[in-house]
Design an enzyme around this catalytic site. Structure first.
Site, short mmCIF file in Angstrom:
data_model
loop_
_atom_site.label_atom_id
_atom_site.label_comp_id
_atom_site.label_asym_id
_atom_site.label_seq_id
_atom_site.Cartn_x
_atom_site.Cartn_y
_atom_site.Cartn_z
N TYR A 142 0.86 -1.19 0.00
CA TYR A 142 0.00 0.00 0.00
C TYR A 142 0.89 1.23 0.00
CZ TYR A 142 -3.34 3.54 1.66
OH TYR A 142 -4.12 4.66 1.80
N ASP A 237 9.39 2.87 -0.33
CA ASP A 237 8.33 3.48 0.47
C ASP A 237 8.54 3.03 1.92
OD1 ASP A 237 6.14 4.44 1.74
OD2 ASP A 237 4.65 3.53 0.40
N LYS A 265 4.45 8.82 9.00
CA LYS A 265 4.17 8.22 10.31
C LYS A 265 5.14 8.70 11.41
CE LYS A 265 1.21 4.75 8.46
NZ LYS A 265 1.28 4.15 7.13
#
Ligand SMILES: *Cc1c(COP(=O)(O)O)cnc(C)c1O
Length: 429
Positions: A142, A237, A265
């Site tokens: 994702y 990523d 994050k």
């Protein structure tokens, strides 16, 4: 009716599905989402004043524990000076220097406000830099919700993907090739066929969005050497894995230098900060220097950067990652031993402060393997633990997170409750 149920009913009337991000709705496990009132250290409390040991950690950011006093103080001090200026600040240089120091593959970095923006911008940059349109992503990874990246695998290998969301034109997804994770042959084949059309490859080097599944060495090396050979941009990523699996992210564990890296994050310590960066010759293509446009009204927001800077400072203190890894290991191996004693199909793994457990005896290596995990056992375990005051991610396809505030005693408490849950579950089999 309890407060959580009452609030959920109220929310559903005016917020689609009652939530502002889909996984919060408990669709994967059923039941009522908990509305969180406050959090501290390893704990969260819901609107019924129920306390939970939290293994979601805001989906990764809360690595120093919730409401860490030093982070809160930094945020309050920054807020006193004004919330946003839309002009550069000295702290943006400081956080950029910290990031470049921690991740030497990055020569330049730009701040944005979400992981989605970071990956979307990195993809645009890879396309602008190479002058090519096609990108490769992997099944089960994702990368946020931008159009190019909301693409699922087509039927059969080496086909272009289809949109995995309504509202994404087929014309967009035509430029995204979806391949199976950890499949060296598939990536070799696609580069042999059309390597000179590939702008970039984006990968979660340790996947955390199909539960926890690390890339194997051969796969990672193939990605690096093929992108190098064909002049494509390799994008790591690390929105989830950066500062999580190790201080320097998955790239520090693999010893691989990607061309671009995306972060999010943890970098904001619970506030909206994300970043993308990498090779200076690529980053120079971004506006105002280059022709690839990218911007943000709240990018590098001073209050958010203050939270990020303080978090990055705390995680670089001596023994932070040794301690965090030991705690995560205690949890992951403890769960495995208890589940095996109970005779349940179960496996688990952990890397740094991240863990995965799967109701299947064979450790999964790709999205397809994850399909063999027993989802109904997961749901029972999830609810059984929630009822006992332990909050795991409400989906079998998410990794779990331990913070430095999860003491050995808190983890032992968790394991004691897990033993009860496993016993309860074996009765029903
Ligand atoms: C969370 C995540 C994103 C998206 O970040 P948002 O801040 O939710 O937009 C992108 N990539 C990975 C690997 C993630 O885990």
């Amino acid at each position: 009716m309890d407060n959580n149920s009452r609030l959920f009913e109220q929310a559903k009337k005016i917020i689609p599905g009652g939530v502002n991000s889909p996984v919060r709705a408990f669709a994967g496990v059923g039941g009522t989402p908990r509305f969180i009132q406050k959090a501290n250290g390893a704990y969260v409390w819901d609107e019924d004043q129920t306390q939970y040991i939290d293994y979601i950690g805001s989906w990764g950011p809360a690595i120093v524990g919730h409401a860490h006093p030093e982070v809160i103080a930094a945020v309050c001090a920054a807020a006193q000076e004004g919330l946003s200026f839309g002009a550069p600040t000295a702290n943006e240089i400081r956080i950029a220097e910290e990031i470049l120091h921690i991740m030497p593959s990055m020569e330049q970095v730009r701040l944005v406000s979400s992981g989605t923006e970071a990956t979307m911008s990195a993809i645009r940059l890879a396309r602008g830099f190479t002058g090519r349109d096609n990108i490769i992503k992997f099944e089960g990874c994702y990368h946020g919700h931008s159009d190019s990246l909301l693409v699922k695998a087509g039927s059969g290998l080496l086909t272009f993907g289809h949109p995995s969301s309504a509202g994404v034109p087929e014309d967009f997804s035509r430029h995204t090739i979806v391949l199976p994770y950890n499949d060296v042959e598939a990536i070799q084949q696609i580069f042999a066929q059309q390597g000179d059309t590939i702008a970039g490859v984006i990968v979660e080097p340790i996947a955390g969005n199909m539960n926890l599944i690390p890339a194997n060495r051969e796969f990672i090396q193939a990605l690096r050497s093929l992108t190098h050979q064909y002049g494509s941009v390799l994008i790591y990523d690390e929105v989830m894995t950066g500062f999580r699996v190790a201080l320097g992210g998955a790239q520090s564990l693999h010893g691989i230098t990607p061309d671009l890296t995306t972060l999010g994050k943890i970098i904001g310590g619970g506030m909206p900060v994300a970043a993308f960066g990498g090779r200076a010759d690529i980053m120079k293509c971004i506006s105002p220097l280059g022709s690839v446009y990218q911007a943000g009204t709240l990018s590098g927001n001073p209050v958010c950067v203050a939270a990020g800077l303080k978090t990055l400072e705390i995680i670089q203190r001596p023994d932070f990652y040794t301690t965090l890894s030991a705690r995560t290991k205690q949890l992951s191996e403890g769960l495995l031993a208890l589940a095996q004693q109970a005779g349940l199909p179960f496996s688990s793994r952990h890397i740094g402060g991240m863990f995965g457990f799967y109701f299947t005896d064979n450790l999964p290596d790709c999205y397809h393997d994850m399909q063999n995990a027993d989802l109904s056992l997961f749901k029972r375990f999830f609810h059984s633990m929630l009822a006992r005051g332990v909050f795991f991610a409400p989906s079998a396809f998410e990794a779990g997170f331990v913070s430095i505030a999860h003491s050995p005693v808190i983890i032992a408490d968790t394991l004691g409750l897990a033993a009860e849950s496993f016993t309860e579950m074996t009765r029903g089999i």
